[in-house]
Design an enzyme around this catalytic site. Sequence first.
Site, PDB file in Angstrom:
ATOM      1  N   ASP A   9      33.681  50.913  -9.180  1.00  0.00           N
ATOM      2  CA  ASP A   9      32.667  49.932  -9.604  1.00  0.00           C
ATOM      3  C   ASP A   9      32.809  49.790 -11.116  1.00  0.00           C
ATOM      4  OD1 ASP A   9      30.300  48.280  -9.524  1.00  0.00           O
ATOM      5  OD2 ASP A   9      29.121  49.972 -10.224  1.00  0.00           O
ATOM      6  N   GLU A 149      21.452  50.650 -15.374  1.00  0.00           N
ATOM      7  CA  GLU A 149      22.279  51.527 -16.223  1.00  0.00           C
ATOM      8  C   GLU A 149      21.394  52.300 -17.206  1.00  0.00           C
ATOM      9  OE1 GLU A 149      25.736  52.140 -16.558  1.00  0.00           O
ATOM     10  OE2 GLU A 149      26.209  51.006 -14.746  1.00  0.00           O
TER      11      GLU A 149
END
Length: 264
Positions: A9, A149
Amino acid sequence: MSAPIGVFDSGVGGLTVLRTLAKKLPKESFIYLGDTARLPYGTKSPATIRAYSEQVMNYLVKLGVKAIVIACNSASSQVFETEWRAIPVYNVIEPGARAAVVATKNKRVGVLGTRATIESGVYTRAVRSIDSVVSIFSQACPLFVPLAEEGWSEDPITKVVAERYLQPILQHDIDTLILGCTHYPLLKATIQNVCGKAVVLVESGEVLARALLKDIQSGRITKSAADHGSIRVLKTDLSAHAEALSRAILADFQISAIEKVDLV
Ligand code: DGL
């Protein structure tokens, strides 16, 4: 020694897929590559996403993986091969679409994803190819990746952003919502809270794990000879924050190493 399965990813999102795979295939070993130096993918052009994905897949092949899982919807929207240099490749679109078709009762399905994924139209095509009667309503959510994130899974700011993105799509009376970006399961509690319990949130991990298991049983992928597998995490940029977040997401698993690598 059995070869590992490569999973990739742009960042930590694919770890949501990896943890499902590691749980369902406990004897298999995994190498996870997060292309953090070039995150995000989902805001980039199809050509750039394709070029990055090819580089990562070539790198994983060099490491000797026996299968490649593209645990990134944005990359999956640009890579249609089912083999790369003779190694089986799995993407997350078809499994997500399949899970949604099984889940929907009223045949009205929402899709959340990065701009790249939504603009590619891959989910609409994948769902329609399984059940042409299903209506699809899509919404790009570019701010979700940085929030994931950042680790702001249940932050009030994430809730405000989710309300803004979900409001238009919820007006269409959907009963199923595809989390069409592997970062979004990290925000699942907030997204579910905004949607309400009646909407089923769908991820690709479980269906993907079943596809891998089937191919291990059929011999398309060589079965691991180990009693239990290992997880090695590679990143193209490694910060203390990214390492801590990766360890938190994989808290139920043992990580043999987290290392920084250069793809070229
Ligand atoms: N997790 C990725 C996906 O599923 C993309 C995040 C990004 O934009 O890099 O699309």
